[in-house]
Design a protein around this motif. Structure first.
Motif, mmCIF file in Angstrom:
data_model
loop_
_atom_site.group_PDB
_atom_site.id
_atom_site.type_symbol
_atom_site.label_atom_id
_atom_site.label_comp_id
_atom_site.label_asym_id
_atom_site.label_seq_id
_atom_site.Cartn_x
_atom_site.Cartn_y
_atom_site.Cartn_z
ATOM 1 N N ILE A 288 2.886 -1.464 1.451
ATOM 2 C CA ILE A 288 2.482 -0.264 2.198
ATOM 3 C C ILE A 288 3.189 -0.234 3.551
ATOM 4 C CG2 ILE A 288 0.550 0.909 3.330
ATOM 5 C CD1 ILE A 288 -1.251 -0.155 1.091
ATOM 6 N N ASN A 291 6.816 0.819 3.207
ATOM 7 C CA ASN A 291 7.121 2.141 2.675
ATOM 8 C C ASN A 291 6.504 3.292 3.452
ATOM 9 O OD1 ASN A 291 8.616 1.903 -0.146
ATOM 10 N ND2 ASN A 291 7.169 0.185 -0.010
ATOM 11 N N VAL A 292 5.548 3.015 4.316
ATOM 12 C CA VAL A 292 4.965 4.063 5.155
ATOM 13 C C VAL A 292 5.659 4.027 6.512
ATOM 14 C CG1 VAL A 292 2.884 4.881 6.305
ATOM 15 C CG2 VAL A 292 2.743 3.994 3.969
ATOM 16 N N TYR A 304 0.653 7.166 0.035
ATOM 17 C CA TYR A 304 1.108 5.948 -0.646
ATOM 18 C C TYR A 304 -0.046 5.288 -1.411
ATOM 19 C CZ TYR A 304 4.394 2.351 -1.833
ATOM 20 O OH TYR A 304 5.237 1.541 -2.564
ATOM 21 N N LYS A 307 -0.206 6.843 -4.709
ATOM 22 C CA LYS A 307 0.775 6.292 -5.647
ATOM 23 C C LYS A 307 0.252 5.011 -6.281
ATOM 24 C CE LYS A 307 5.090 8.043 -3.632
ATOM 25 N NZ LYS A 307 6.399 7.640 -3.064
#
Length: 448
Positions: A288, A291-292, A304, A307
């Motif tokens: 996390i 990707n954030v 996210y 997902k």
């Protein structure tokens, strides 16, 4: 493992061992010793701790604030969360679990001195048992060393009260040392790093001993030692129904020795669905973070998480690790305390932004699950949501997360062994129904 022979079992492993799920329903089998509503099957009684997370009303399970009581004492009261004059609690909690009552000042002082006096290992033990043929997992070494310590105990098969208590205290004292020595032995063998072998310092608490032996410069702050002490307390005991404590009851009921029992409990705790779950939480949180882009943006974090819930990210399981518990519904008191101390340690440091992100995951996850799945489930953060973060702040490597859990839980396992010895009286032997209702005719090998 070698061998070039063709063995059908490799190819047919799944089909041979599969049992139709419908049969479990037909015979009302409590898979995982769980009832249909997720509650545990009542398998025993205990006076050691009470894990409360819901109430049953008119046959329905209703959410409630979580409570963890040790020998009747609320965890919040035992840890003195807001008491500034208290530095270390683990030894007091350990005494309570083993002896059943809170110690007086003199009793606590004597208990601490007894633990302190047991930290030494047998001569040559580190070189011959810990540093020799060291496997890559610390938990396996902890189990192995406990079994090997059996050989150094002239009365290993003694089941007397005195011997049971002294064996438990010796392992409570020694496991933290064995853990740190093993960590460096593994690093030296597999990573060609230096083997650091600090001596323990007499008079230090369990938390201080771990930090002092682990850190190359042996330096730590009082706040860091206090935080680690809190973590040890949070993991010291959690009822008789968890897998490793139940393992302790099972082996004790068979009247095996203490060393075999505690080694088996460690084997259970190593499991990825038990003590090893913290690795899943940390790995998910790392994904996390990677990707954030904006950790402060609710929408980005929620997107996210969606997902993950929809099996498009992390391990594609659909689970948000660190959220939910088998018993706790509205709150996990261990997570509440862990979070409170973690915040104090994180504020004003480079870790504060990460702490706020974890808070956001805790707050948003139930909403995301509701939005994506259309189902509302009582769900709270469990202790693993913040435990890995705390250990990271303390500079403790991930390889030590579950071993630290084991060091703390030794006190709880010992208490459950004592209780089984005194009150169990019968070997634990649940029933398994055979799926072969009819006898099969034997066919000679040349006719098959």
């Amino acid at each position: 493992m070698g061998g070039t022979q063709k063995i059908d079992l490799y190819e047919n492993f799944k089909s041979i061992n599969s049992i139709d799920a419908e049969k479990y329903k037909r015979y009302d089998v409590k898979r995982g010793l769980r009832n249909a509503d997720g509650t545990g099957v009542l398998a025993g009684l205990t006076g050691i701790s009470n894990v409360h997370g819901y109430v049953m009303s008119d046959g329905e399970k209703r959410a409630d604030e979580g409570e963890l009581r040790l020998r009747g004492y609320d965890l919040y009261d035992l840890l003195g969360v807001d008491a500034k004059d208290r530095r270390f609690n683990y030894e007091e909690v350990s005494y309570l679990l083993l002896m059943g009552e809170l110690p007086t000042e003199q009793q606590l002082s004597d208990y601490i001195a007894t633990i302190d006096a047991q930290r030494e290992l047998p001569d040559g033990f580190t070189a011959s048992m810990i540093m020799r043929d060291t496997p890559p997992d610390i938990m396996n070494v902890l189990a192995r060393t406990i079994l090997l310590l059996y050989a150094y105990d002239e009365n290993a098969e003694d089941r007397s009260v005195q011997h049971e208590i002294s064996t438990a205290i010796s392992l409570i004292s020694r496991l933290p040392r064995i853990m740190v020595l093993t960590y460096y032995a593994i690093r030296a063998r597999y990573n060609n790093e230096s083997m650091i072998m600090h001596r323990f310092i007499p008079g230090q608490s369990t938390a201080e001993t771990i930090l002092s032996m682990l850190r190359p410069d042996r330096q730590f702050t009082p706040e860091e030692a206090r935080m680690l002490d809190i973590m040890l307390c949070l993991h010291a005991e959690h009822g008789g129904g968890n897998n490793s404590s139940f393992t302790t009851h099972v082996l004790t009921s068979a009247d095996t020795d203490a060393y075999s029992t505690y080694a088996a409990a460690i084997g259970s705790l190593k499991g990825r669905k038990h003590g090893g779950a913290n690795h899943q939480v940390l790995a998910m949180q790392k994904e996390i973070k990677d990707n954030v882009v904006n950790w402060e943006n609710d929408d980005e974090v929620a997107a996210y998480l969606a997902k993950i819930v929809n099996k498009q990210a992390y391990d594609k399981s659909g689970l948000v690790y660190g959220m939910g518990h088998a018993v706790y519904t509205l709150s996990d008191p261990r997570a509440v305390i862990c979070k409170r101390f973690a915040e104090k340690l994180a504020i004003g440091t480079e870790f504060e932004a990460e702490f706020r992100l974890l808070e956001k995951i805790e707050r948003l996850a139930p909403e995301v699950i509701l939005n994506e799945k259309g189902t509302r489930k009582d769900m709270c953060a469990n202790v693993d949501m913040y435990s890995g973060f705390v250990y990271s702040m303390l500079g403790i490597p991930e390889d030590l997360f579950t071993p630290l859990f084991a060091c703390a839980r030794m006190s709880g396992w010992a208490a459950h062994r004592f209780e089984e010895i005194v009150s169990g009286k019968r070997i634990i032997r649940p029933a398994y129904k055979s799926i072969y209702s009819k006898k099969r005719a034997y066919i000679p090998v040349d006719e098959r």
